[in-house]
Design a protein around this motif. Structure first.
Motif, short mmCIF file in Angstrom:
data_model
loop_
_atom_site.label_atom_id
_atom_site.label_comp_id
_atom_site.label_asym_id
_atom_site.label_seq_id
_atom_site.Cartn_x
_atom_site.Cartn_y
_atom_site.Cartn_z
N GLU A 99 0.83 -1.21 0.00
CA GLU A 99 0.00 0.00 0.00
C GLU A 99 0.86 1.26 0.00
OE1 GLU A 99 -3.05 -0.16 -0.50
OE2 GLU A 99 -3.63 -2.20 0.06
N SER A 154 -5.13 -6.09 -5.72
CA SER A 154 -5.64 -4.89 -5.06
C SER A 154 -5.77 -3.73 -6.05
CB SER A 154 -4.72 -4.49 -3.90
OG SER A 154 -3.41 -4.19 -4.37
N ARG A 158 -9.53 -1.69 -7.38
CA ARG A 158 -9.74 -0.24 -7.39
C ARG A 158 -10.14 0.26 -8.78
NH1 ARG A 158 -5.24 -0.81 -3.72
NH2 ARG A 158 -5.86 -0.12 -1.64
N THR A 168 -10.95 -9.41 -10.31
CA THR A 168 -9.99 -10.31 -9.67
C THR A 168 -9.86 -11.59 -10.47
OG1 THR A 168 -11.76 -11.15 -8.23
CG2 THR A 168 -10.39 -9.38 -7.36
N PRO A 376 -10.94 -12.14 -2.84
CA PRO A 376 -10.64 -10.71 -2.73
C PRO A 376 -11.90 -9.85 -2.81
CG PRO A 376 -9.14 -11.77 -4.26
CD PRO A 376 -10.23 -12.74 -3.99
N ALA A 380 -13.51 -7.31 -0.10
CA ALA A 380 -13.89 -5.93 -0.42
C ALA A 380 -15.34 -5.67 -0.06
CB ALA A 380 -13.66 -5.67 -1.91
N THR A 385 -12.80 -1.16 0.28
CA THR A 385 -11.66 -1.23 -0.63
C THR A 385 -10.42 -0.46 -0.19
OG1 THR A 385 -12.49 0.66 -1.90
CG2 THR A 385 -13.19 -1.54 -2.61
N TYR A 387 -8.34 -0.68 2.28
CA TYR A 387 -7.19 -1.48 2.72
C TYR A 387 -7.31 -2.94 2.28
CZ TYR A 387 -6.04 2.53 5.61
OH TYR A 387 -5.71 3.79 6.04
N VAL A 388 -8.03 -3.17 1.19
CA VAL A 388 -8.29 -4.54 0.78
C VAL A 388 -7.01 -5.28 0.39
CG1 VAL A 388 -8.75 -3.99 -1.66
CG2 VAL A 388 -9.80 -6.01 -0.63
N GLY A 389 -6.01 -4.57 -0.16
CA GLY A 389 -4.75 -5.22 -0.52
C GLY A 389 -4.06 -5.81 0.69
N HIS A 392 -6.22 -8.66 2.20
CA HIS A 392 -6.09 -9.84 1.35
C HIS A 392 -4.74 -10.53 1.59
CE1 HIS A 392 -5.62 -11.64 -2.93
NE2 HIS A 392 -6.28 -12.48 -2.17
#
Length: 467
Positions: A99, A154, A158, A168, A376, A380, A385, A387-389, A392
């Motif tokens: 991130e 991620s 977005r 995904t 993923p 979400a 979304t 901080y989804v990365g 995940h």
């Protein structure tokens, strides 16, 4: 629908590998991102074809047959397990770093690790040092797998808030489809390099290492992230009232770990992966032993490639379907149908019905792959979304755990049964019945998933401050 971004500010002289340098400029189409993500996932998906090396690696010294000092299948099985374990661990620990630095630097680092890991493994084969294969493919290559896996996902979520599952699926289907290319390519390369003094594995590792480094680097250079506040033209987020399992709020990475939903989805992924990953690791050997004198090594490689095709296709089709039927309902299908298919596999093997045997595993692998591409979007939907990365990445520790549990179940239950007089063709019966139980437990865990409580949601001020 337009997918051309709105005007964004200049990135100035930002360093080439910085996150700021990857922000998309006006006129950039979001449909340019999936090919870049797919290129990276297609390379690291080679991990699913590793089973084609198991047979030759048991003959590195003996060349034509295993010598007393050659490695055994149980010893070699840890290479794949370590790779998946470090995939999950690196994805978990690198979540916040991703991130911060953005996908380009993360994906290039993945290229260095995965390509370099194959080179170290080649040295391990040349010197017959199993620890170098554990280090090269298992640890270094596994870190490359984790970084290369999580960063494009991620980014795509977005870019495609309107089709999270499809987005995904577009990237992760590359990971599932990597073996479709890698399996026959690896067999062809080993046959090309094979000689009276070499089984051709070390030379093949070198070629693959260089080729994958180049391809992954190209994907890293092409990736872009949307500017802050970007959204597809004419798209508005769905109202929570009409989409009860899709939130319009956001949960911080650290706060997500305090919710029961995170751990339930962790178990959902762990159990779904456990039920499939052990079979993938031994697919080539399994079908040859189940149909002795009927399935050749070349046909077994084709079986691995076919599984890869369904693994890849399932990642896109199931994830896309989840946009319409919902993530929770999609997982219900995985667990219920998967349990039924596993239950009948031993019957098809015992009756010599290769077609139904292959069909069962193709469907199982489609749902196995679909589980990866759907989760993923599931996250979400539950946590937002923002901080989804990172979330995940931490959830992928479930994959790491399953990467050990699945192969251990398959390898050691097989070895135990053979040691107690069970024929090799029947040695997988107990294992697949255990998988039925695993999937039924996963069904219950998925049933318990509910929307995240409001107390975990971030306020506007926290979102603005980034904490």
């Amino acid at each position: 629908m337009s997918s051309v971004i709105e005007p964004a500010g200049r990135t100035g002289n930002a360093p080439f590998f910085s996150k700021a340098a990857t922000v998309a400029q006006p006129g950039f189409s979001r449909w340019m991102v999936p090919p870049a993500a797919f290129a990276v996932h297609l390379c690291i998906g080679q991990a699913y074809a590793f089973s084609v090396f198991n047979g030759p690696l048991t003959k590195v010294i003996g060349i034509t047959k295993s010598a007393p000092d050659d490695w055994t299948l149980t010893t070699l099985g840890w290479i794949f397990s370590l790779a998946i374990a470090f995939l999950g661990l690196s994805a978990a620990f690198a979540g916040k770093w991703l991130e911060k630095v953005g996908p380009r630097r993360t994906m290039f680092t993945a290229a260095c690790c995965f390509g370099g890991g194959l080179i170290v493994s080649a040295i391990g084969v040349w010197t017959h040092q199993i620890v170098l294969l554990y280090l090269g493919y298992g640890v270094i290559g596994g870190i490359g797998l984790g970084l290369g896996y999580v960063s494009p996902v991620s980014t795509l979520i977005r870019w495609f808030p309107d089709r999270r599952g499809m987005a995904t699926g577009m990237a992760i289907m590359g990971f599932g489809g990597g073996a479709m290319i890698a399996a026959p390519l690896s067999v062809a390369l080993m046959n090309h390099f094979k000689s009276a003094t070499s089984v051709g594995v070390s030379e093949t590792f070198v070629v693959l290492g260089v080729a994958y480094f180049i391809s992954m680097s190209i994907g890293a250079l092409a990736i872009r992230v949307p500017p802050a506040g970007w959204a597809p033209a004419r798209w508005t987020p769905p109202a929570t009232a009409t989409q009860k399992m899709i939130t319009r709020n956001h949960v911080h990475i650290d706060q997500a770990l305090k919710t029961p939903q995170f751990y339930l989805i962790w178990l959902v992924l762990f159990l779904n992966v456990t039920a499939g990953i052990g079979i993938i690791g031994q697919a080539s050997v399994m079908i040859q032993e189940s149909f002795k004198d009927t399935v050749t090594a070349a046909a077994a490689a084709g079986f691995v490639g076919l599984l890869s095709l369904f693994n890849m296709g399932g990642r896109f089709l199931w994830a896309s379907a989840s946009d319409f039927v919902g993530r929770k309902n999609t997982y219900f299908i995985f667990f219920a149908l998967g349990a039924v298919l596993y239950y009948f596999v031993p019957t098809f093997a015992a009756t010599g019905n290769i077609a139904l045997f292959v069909l069962c595993f193709c469907l199982i692998l489609s749902m196995y792959g679909g589980g990866f591409s759907t989760v993923p979007a599931y996250l979400a939907d539950m946590f937002g979304t923002a901080y989804v990365g990172g979330i995940h990445g931490r959830l992928l520790t479930a994959w790491a755990a399953a990467g050990v549990a699945g192969p251990v179940l398959v390898n050691y239950l097989r070895a135990y049964q053979i040691a107690h007089g069970v024929a090799k063709a029947d040695a997988y019966t107990m294992t697949v019945h255990v998988m039925v139980v695993v999937l039924l437990i996963g069904f219950v865990c998925n049933l318990l998933v509910k929307r995240v409580h409001d107390k975990h949601h971030m306020t506007e001020a926290q979102l603005a401050a980034g904490n």
